[in-house]
Design a protein around this motif. Structure first.
Motif, PDB file in Angstrom:
ATOM      1  N   GLY A 210      11.174  -0.904  13.866  1.00 54.42           N
ATOM      2  CA  GLY A 210      12.140  -1.811  13.235  1.00 54.42           C
ATOM      3  C   GLY A 210      12.012  -1.374  11.629  1.00 54.42           C
ATOM      4  O   GLY A 210      12.444  -1.803  10.881  1.00 54.42           O
ATOM      5  N   GLY A 211      11.247  -0.317  11.469  1.00 58.36           N
ATOM      6  CA  GLY A 211      11.100   0.267   9.962  1.00 58.36           C
ATOM      7  C   GLY A 211       9.790  -0.305   9.090  1.00 58.36           C
ATOM      8  O   GLY A 211       9.893   0.044   7.893  1.00 58.36           O
ATOM      9  N   GLU A 212       9.022  -1.143   9.764  1.00 62.53           N
ATOM     10  CA  GLU A 212       8.095  -1.857   8.961  1.00 62.53           C
ATOM     11  C   GLU A 212       6.629  -0.970   9.039  1.00 62.53           C
ATOM     12  O   GLU A 212       6.322  -0.511  10.091  1.00 62.53           O
ATOM     13  CB  GLU A 212       7.559  -3.283   9.412  1.00 62.53           C
ATOM     14  CG  GLU A 212       8.801  -4.270   9.241  1.00 62.53           C
ATOM     15  CD  GLU A 212       8.396  -5.719  10.024  1.00 62.53           C
ATOM     16  OE1 GLU A 212       8.828  -6.487   9.292  1.00 62.53           O
ATOM     17  OE2 GLU A 212       7.727  -5.703  10.814  1.00 62.53           O
ATOM     18  N   VAL A 213       6.100  -0.610   7.684  1.00 59.54           N
ATOM     19  CA  VAL A 213       4.770   0.240   7.860  1.00 59.54           C
ATOM     20  C   VAL A 213       3.949  -0.553   8.626  1.00 59.54           C
ATOM     21  O   VAL A 213       3.427  -1.970   8.059  1.00 59.54           O
ATOM     22  CB  VAL A 213       4.315   0.666   6.358  1.00 59.54           C
ATOM     23  CG1 VAL A 213       3.304   1.383   6.175  1.00 59.54           C
ATOM     24  CG2 VAL A 213       5.681   1.166   5.622  1.00 59.54           C
ATOM     25  N   VAL A 214       3.169  -0.203   9.355  1.00 63.89           N
ATOM     26  CA  VAL A 214       2.209  -0.651  10.268  1.00 63.89           C
ATOM     27  C   VAL A 214       0.760   0.294  10.047  1.00 63.89           C
ATOM     28  O   VAL A 214      -0.165  -0.552  10.750  1.00 63.89           O
ATOM     29  CB  VAL A 214       2.509  -0.900  11.736  1.00 63.89           C
ATOM     30  CG1 VAL A 214       3.598  -1.970  11.758  1.00 63.89           C
ATOM     31  CG2 VAL A 214       2.814   0.392  12.527  1.00 63.89           C
TER      32      VAL A 214
ATOM     33  N   ALA B 192       0.744  -1.275  -0.169  1.00 63.41           N
ATOM     34  CA  ALA B 192      -0.155  -0.024   0.098  1.00 63.41           C
ATOM     35  C   ALA B 192       0.801   1.017  -0.015  1.00 63.41           C
ATOM     36  O   ALA B 192       0.388   2.232  -0.569  1.00 63.41           O
ATOM     37  CB  ALA B 192      -0.724  -0.021   1.186  1.00 63.41           C
ATOM     38  N   ALA B 193       1.968   1.189   0.716  1.00 61.73           N
ATOM     39  CA  ALA B 193       2.782   2.497   0.997  1.00 61.73           C
ATOM     40  C   ALA B 193       3.529   2.688  -0.657  1.00 61.73           C
ATOM     41  O   ALA B 193       3.537   3.743  -0.909  1.00 61.73           O
ATOM     42  CB  ALA B 193       3.956   2.241   1.750  1.00 61.73           C
ATOM     43  N   ASP B 194       3.938   1.741  -0.963  1.00 61.31           N
ATOM     44  CA  ASP B 194       4.496   1.795  -2.570  1.00 61.31           C
ATOM     45  C   ASP B 194       3.252   2.200  -3.353  1.00 61.31           C
ATOM     46  O   ASP B 194       3.635   3.176  -4.342  1.00 61.31           O
ATOM     47  CB  ASP B 194       4.877   0.206  -3.138  1.00 61.31           C
ATOM     48  CG  ASP B 194       6.042  -0.217  -2.543  1.00 61.31           C
ATOM     49  OD1 ASP B 194       6.930   0.902  -1.634  1.00 61.31           O
ATOM     50  OD2 ASP B 194       6.400  -1.296  -2.406  1.00 61.31           O
ATOM     51  N   PHE B 195       2.231   1.543  -3.390  1.00 64.21           N
ATOM     52  CA  PHE B 195       0.988   2.448  -4.230  1.00 64.21           C
ATOM     53  C   PHE B 195       0.847   3.843  -4.016  1.00 64.21           C
ATOM     54  O   PHE B 195       0.844   4.469  -5.013  1.00 64.21           O
ATOM     55  CB  PHE B 195      -0.171   1.447  -3.979  1.00 64.21           C
ATOM     56  CG  PHE B 195      -1.418   1.980  -4.560  1.00 64.21           C
ATOM     57  CD1 PHE B 195      -1.773   1.522  -5.866  1.00 64.21           C
ATOM     58  CD2 PHE B 195      -2.542   2.882  -4.132  1.00 64.21           C
ATOM     59  CE1 PHE B 195      -2.896   1.910  -6.745  1.00 64.21           C
ATOM     60  CE2 PHE B 195      -3.639   3.098  -4.555  1.00 64.21           C
ATOM     61  CZ  PHE B 195      -3.775   2.967  -6.012  1.00 64.21           C
ATOM     62  N   TYR B 196       0.465   4.062  -2.678  1.00 59.60           N
ATOM     63  CA  TYR B 196       0.441   5.693  -2.526  1.00 59.60           C
ATOM     64  C   TYR B 196       1.538   6.629  -2.960  1.00 59.60           C
ATOM     65  O   TYR B 196       1.195   7.661  -3.544  1.00 59.60           O
ATOM     66  CB  TYR B 196       0.150   5.646  -0.864  1.00 59.60           C
ATOM     67  CG  TYR B 196      -0.893   5.271  -0.388  1.00 59.60           C
ATOM     68  CD1 TYR B 196      -2.157   5.331  -1.040  1.00 59.60           C
ATOM     69  CD2 TYR B 196      -1.097   4.652   1.052  1.00 59.60           C
ATOM     70  CE1 TYR B 196      -3.586   4.498  -0.508  1.00 59.60           C
ATOM     71  CE2 TYR B 196      -2.220   4.013   1.279  1.00 59.60           C
ATOM     72  CZ  TYR B 196      -3.431   4.089   0.606  1.00 59.60           C
ATOM     73  OH  TYR B 196      -4.813   3.570   1.376  1.00 59.60           O
ATOM     74  N   SER B 197       2.677   6.061  -2.815  1.00 62.99           N
ATOM     75  CA  SER B 197       4.162   6.798  -3.212  1.00 62.99           C
ATOM     76  C   SER B 197       3.778   7.151  -4.646  1.00 62.99           C
ATOM     77  O   SER B 197       4.133   8.121  -5.169  1.00 62.99           O
ATOM     78  CB  SER B 197       5.180   6.228  -2.783  1.00 62.99           C
ATOM     79  OG  SER B 197       6.297   6.977  -3.184  1.00 62.99           O
ATOM     80  N   GLN B 198       3.463   5.942  -5.630  1.00 64.73           N
ATOM     81  CA  GLN B 198       3.531   6.191  -6.949  1.00 64.73           C
ATOM     82  C   GLN B 198       2.239   7.055  -7.286  1.00 64.73           C
ATOM     83  O   GLN B 198       2.251   7.848  -8.412  1.00 64.73           O
ATOM     84  CB  GLN B 198       3.386   4.822  -7.461  1.00 64.73           C
ATOM     85  CG  GLN B 198       4.474   3.707  -7.363  1.00 64.73           C
ATOM     86  CD  GLN B 198       4.229   2.496  -7.968  1.00 64.73           C
ATOM     87  OE1 GLN B 198       2.931   2.200  -8.445  1.00 64.73           O
ATOM     88  NE2 GLN B 198       5.181   1.496  -7.618  1.00 64.73           N
ATOM     89  N   GLN B 199       1.359   6.989  -6.622  1.00 65.45           N
ATOM     90  CA  GLN B 199       0.090   7.757  -6.842  1.00 65.45           C
ATOM     91  C   GLN B 199       0.235   9.373  -6.773  1.00 65.45           C
ATOM     92  O   GLN B 199      -0.336  10.315  -7.216  1.00 65.45           O
ATOM     93  CB  GLN B 199      -1.326   7.317  -6.143  1.00 65.45           C
ATOM     94  CG  GLN B 199      -1.908   6.157  -6.505  1.00 65.45           C
ATOM     95  CD  GLN B 199      -2.046   5.950  -7.976  1.00 65.45           C
ATOM     96  OE1 GLN B 199      -2.977   6.662  -8.346  1.00 65.45           O
ATOM     97  NE2 GLN B 199      -1.601   4.951  -8.620  1.00 65.45           N
ATOM     98  N   LEU B 200       1.443   9.681  -5.968  1.00 72.00           N
ATOM     99  CA  LEU B 200       1.388  11.166  -5.564  1.00 72.00           C
ATOM    100  C   LEU B 200       2.140  11.865  -6.775  1.00 72.00           C
ATOM    101  O   LEU B 200       1.910  13.005  -7.113  1.00 72.00           O
ATOM    102  CB  LEU B 200       2.703  11.293  -4.647  1.00 72.00           C
ATOM    103  CG  LEU B 200       3.059  12.679  -4.264  1.00 72.00           C
ATOM    104  CD1 LEU B 200       1.571  13.314  -3.490  1.00 72.00           C
ATOM    105  CD2 LEU B 200       3.976  12.795  -3.060  1.00 72.00           C
ATOM    106  N   GLU B 201       2.689  10.901  -7.778  1.00 75.15           N
ATOM    107  CA  GLU B 201       3.069  11.517  -9.307  1.00 75.15           C
ATOM    108  C   GLU B 201       1.876  11.573  -9.995  1.00 75.15           C
ATOM    109  O   GLU B 201       2.173  12.232 -11.199  1.00 75.15           O
ATOM    110  CB  GLU B 201       4.223  10.752  -9.715  1.00 75.15           C
ATOM    111  CG  GLU B 201       5.408  10.378  -8.892  1.00 75.15           C
ATOM    112  CD  GLU B 201       6.491   9.484  -9.159  1.00 75.15           C
ATOM    113  OE1 GLU B 201       6.252   8.980 -10.471  1.00 75.15           O
ATOM    114  OE2 GLU B 201       7.141   9.170  -8.488  1.00 75.15           O
ATOM    115  N   SER B 202       0.690  11.308  -9.753  1.00 73.98           N
ATOM    116  CA  SER B 202      -0.367  11.278 -10.807  1.00 73.98           C
ATOM    117  C   SER B 202      -1.022  12.735 -10.974  1.00 73.98           C
ATOM    118  O   SER B 202      -0.915  13.714  -9.915  1.00 73.98           O
ATOM    119  CB  SER B 202      -1.525  10.386 -10.388  1.00 73.98           C
ATOM    120  OG  SER B 202      -2.188  10.722  -9.175  1.00 73.98           O
ATOM    121  N   PRO B 203      -1.720  12.947 -12.183  1.00 70.46           N
ATOM    122  CA  PRO B 203      -2.537  14.136 -12.303  1.00 70.46           C
ATOM    123  C   PRO B 203      -3.299  14.533 -11.191  1.00 70.46           C
ATOM    124  O   PRO B 203      -3.549  15.745 -10.640  1.00 70.46           O
ATOM    125  CB  PRO B 203      -3.174  14.102 -13.605  1.00 70.46           C
ATOM    126  CG  PRO B 203      -2.398  12.966 -14.093  1.00 70.46           C
ATOM    127  CD  PRO B 203      -2.020  11.976 -13.374  1.00 70.46           C
TER     128      PRO B 203
END
Length: 631
Positions: free
Chosen positions: A212-216, A124-135
């Motif tokens: 520990g750096g894991e997205v929770v 989900a974090a990867d998905f949201y990060s990519q969507q920040l570049e969308s129009p």
């Protein structure tokens, strides 16, 4: 609720991962002789290596800062994890399936569930990060830019955007193989009329990571006026997300917090970003809840109860900010660190302050200035009319117990004098004495009666130290011999068994050594250690009454014995020397008693003392003439 990890599984984890292999991932080790390895300690600054690892014993010890323990203890400390978190992480590395007790915990299902939920959040974090570049996300990029955050800043903190549609993320995660049940349980989706829909829609997204750096979890900020939801919407409570147990930015800040013994607590995600980008890399924030006891536990693990540590709270100067500061002060005494409050000019938060006045102003804001207790006192006294005797008396009644809670007695005295000045009471000694009396009352009420000590787990509060008395003097022949004998008892129990088990703790003059001797006895003694060598050291360490004693056991177990040939002859010499010195000390005591009794004392008592003296002198002579054979 998850149960306790099975002891056999914990043992299997320890044995599966050699301590030298684990430590080598964090620092370089080289040969130290005697089968040990050495390197620069990761827990304190040093120029020459005093950190030693004993692969054969599965232990490490630093002779500089006295940190020590086994593989689990090392990972706990260096990665700032709890005991359970560490065992689970190491078990995953070793491919060991853990079993849990006390509560019907299904290890395969529960462990699998956590792994799946963490994987879903990462996706989900990867998905949201990519969507920040969308129009569509232009509104989100504009929000960030207005607050001084560019694309690089967003990428550094993993900031993303959730599309405004109903189920964009849900469909994406389904395509990754996640079930509807997993999506609902994770809090990423919620029940809709026709099935799961996205929980977060049309919002700016901050991933919340554990230590520990894991997205929770996620924090989501409203961007549009037609969004009827709250300004900030966070992940609900889930099996992996408990808002009272997470701190935003802790994964990025933990190393600098531990290194500098300083933490800055701010109020929001953008404040954490602003602080870090300004160079204040120890900034963290709570996630939709007040700063409380569980947050303090996280920070204490990082600050390591260092008395010189500092925790700086930045709150708005408005009523809500003042209320938050006072709420934080309620837990102040749970810290060993000193706590301060910082309020920016014009009540700006760090994010606004950075925009208006630059990075240097943010750095200046977070310098400790006003102690939190002083702020609390001014808030209390400000509610009373100090122009009247009744107002001053009432203010003292409320503020006095606050000062009495300060742990440091010298500071308590100084603040009591300061309070007298705030109240306008000229007789400062009256205020000082009254507060000292309140402190004694509080101590008496909070004191605990004598009770049996219970064994402590790694992730509980440390017990009060039991090692007291003068510091060790390793130049003293007496202390050196006692130390050698304890090293033999821990490292080579076969050489001192069974004689050592007949030695009392009072035969060791150094208080720390006496406690270690008692610990060995409570763990079953050296005779049992000689018969079951594999578990012996672990049993002694587990028996230790607190971390201080456990550290001393570890130190003695790792330190090299000071002869090339360690055999029965050398062991016998140490046994004889410790016993002989104890006998000589007792002879002196009896001689003193005899002198006090004198010839005028009770004849029966005098005869008993003379007889004890004769027996002791004969025993001492036998030890000197026949050595270990006389034991």
């Amino acid at each position: 609720m998850a149960g306790r990890i099975n002891d056999d599984d914990v043992k299997a984890v320890r044995e599966a991962l050699p301590i030298d292999a684990v430590v080598s991932e964090y620092l370089q080790l080289r040969n130290a002789g005697g089968g040990n390895l050495k390197g620069l300690c990761p827990f304190h600054d040093e120029k020459s290596p005093s950190f030693q690892v004993s692969p054969s014993k599965g232990l490490f010890h630093c002779f500089g800062c006295q940190e020590g323990g086994d593989t689990i203890a090392f990972v706990m400390k260096i990665d700032h994890l709890t005991f359970a978190e560490t065992v689970e992480r190491l078990a995953a590395q070793a491919g060991i399936t853990l079993r849990y007790e006390e509560g019907g915990y299904n290890p395969s299902n529960q462990r699998g569930e956590r792994t799946r939920l963490v994987e879903a959040h990462k996706a989900a974090a990867d998905f949201y990060s990519q969507q920040l570049e969308s129009p569509e996300a232009e509104i989100g990029r504009a929000f960030l830019a207005e607050r001084g955050f560019d694309q690089a800043a967003a990428a550094h903190f993993g900031v993303g955007y959730s599309p405004a549609g109903w189920d964009h993320l849900t469909r994406f995660l389904r395509g990754k193989g996640f079930s509807d049940k997993e999506l609902i349980t994770s809090g990423l989706s919620q029940d809709g009329r026709r099935g799961p829909i996205d929980r977060f829609r049309g919002r700016l997204m901050w991933p919340i990571r554990d230590i520990g750096g894991e997205v929770v979890g996620f924090g989501a900020r409203k961007l549009r006026d037609d969004d009827n939801g709250p300004k900030y919407l966070n992940t609900p409570e889930t099996p992996i997300y408990k808002k009272s147990q997470v701190l935003y930015g802790i994964d990025l800040a933990k190393k600098d917090i531990a290194k500098s013994s300083r933490a800055v607590v701010v109020e929001g995600y953008t404040d954490v970003m602003a602080c870090h980008l300004a160079g204040v890399t120890t900034a963290i924030a709570t996630c939709g809840t007040a700063f409380g006891g569980d947050h303090i536990k996280i920070l204490r693990r990082l600050l390591m109860d260092n008395g010189s540590a500092r925790v700086i709270f930045t709150f708005d100067g408005d009523a809500a900010g003042q209320k938050a500061a006072l709420r934080a002060f309620e837990d102040d005494q749970k810290f060993a660190a000193e706590t301060y409050i910082a309020i920016a000019p014009d009540n700006m938060d760090p994010c606004d302050l950075r925009l208006v006045k630059g990075d240097a102003a943010v750095v200046d804001l977070t310098q400790p200035r006003t102690p939190l207790f002083e702020f609390a006192l001014r808030q209390i006294t400000g509610r009373y009319d100090l122009e009247t005797p009744a107002g001053r008396a009432s203010a003292l009644d409320e503020a006095g117990p606050v000062v009495a809670r300060i742990k440091n007695s010298a500071m308590q005295h100084g603040v009591a004098v300061q309070l007298a000045g705030m109240l306008g009471i000229l007789d400062t000694q009256f205020v000082v004495k009254r507060i000292a009396q309140q402190a004694r009352w509080a101590k008496d009420r909070g004191g605990r009666g004598p009770q049996q000590q219970t064994r402590r787990q790694y992730d509980t509060e440390p017990a009060a130290p039991v090692i007291t008395g003068p510091a060790l003097n390793l130049r003293s022949p007496v202390h050196r011999t006692e130390r050698e004998l304890l090293k033999l008892a821990l490292q080579r129990p076969d050489l001192v068994s069974p004689a050592f088990d007949g030695y009392g703790a009072d035969e060791f003059t150094a208080p720390p050594y006496a406690v270690v001797r008692q610990t060995i006895e409570e763990a079953g003694g050296v005779e049992l250690g000689a018969q079951a060598a594999a578990d012996y050291l672990a049993r002694v360490r587990e028996t230790a009454i607190n971390d201080q004693v456990r550290a001393m056991v570890t130190e003695l177990a790792v330190e090299a014995i000071h002869v090339k040939t360690v055999d029965e002859i050398y062991a016998g010499v140490q046994l004889v020397q410790v016993r002989l010195r104890a006998v000589d000390r007792r002879i002196l005591e009896v001689q003193g008693s005899l002198a006090r009794v004198g010839s005028q004392g009770d004849p029966a008592h005098l005869a008993a003392v003379q007889n004890e003296l004769w027996v002791l002198q004969q025993y001492a002579r036998s030890l000197r003439n026949h050595g270990a054979a006389a034991l």
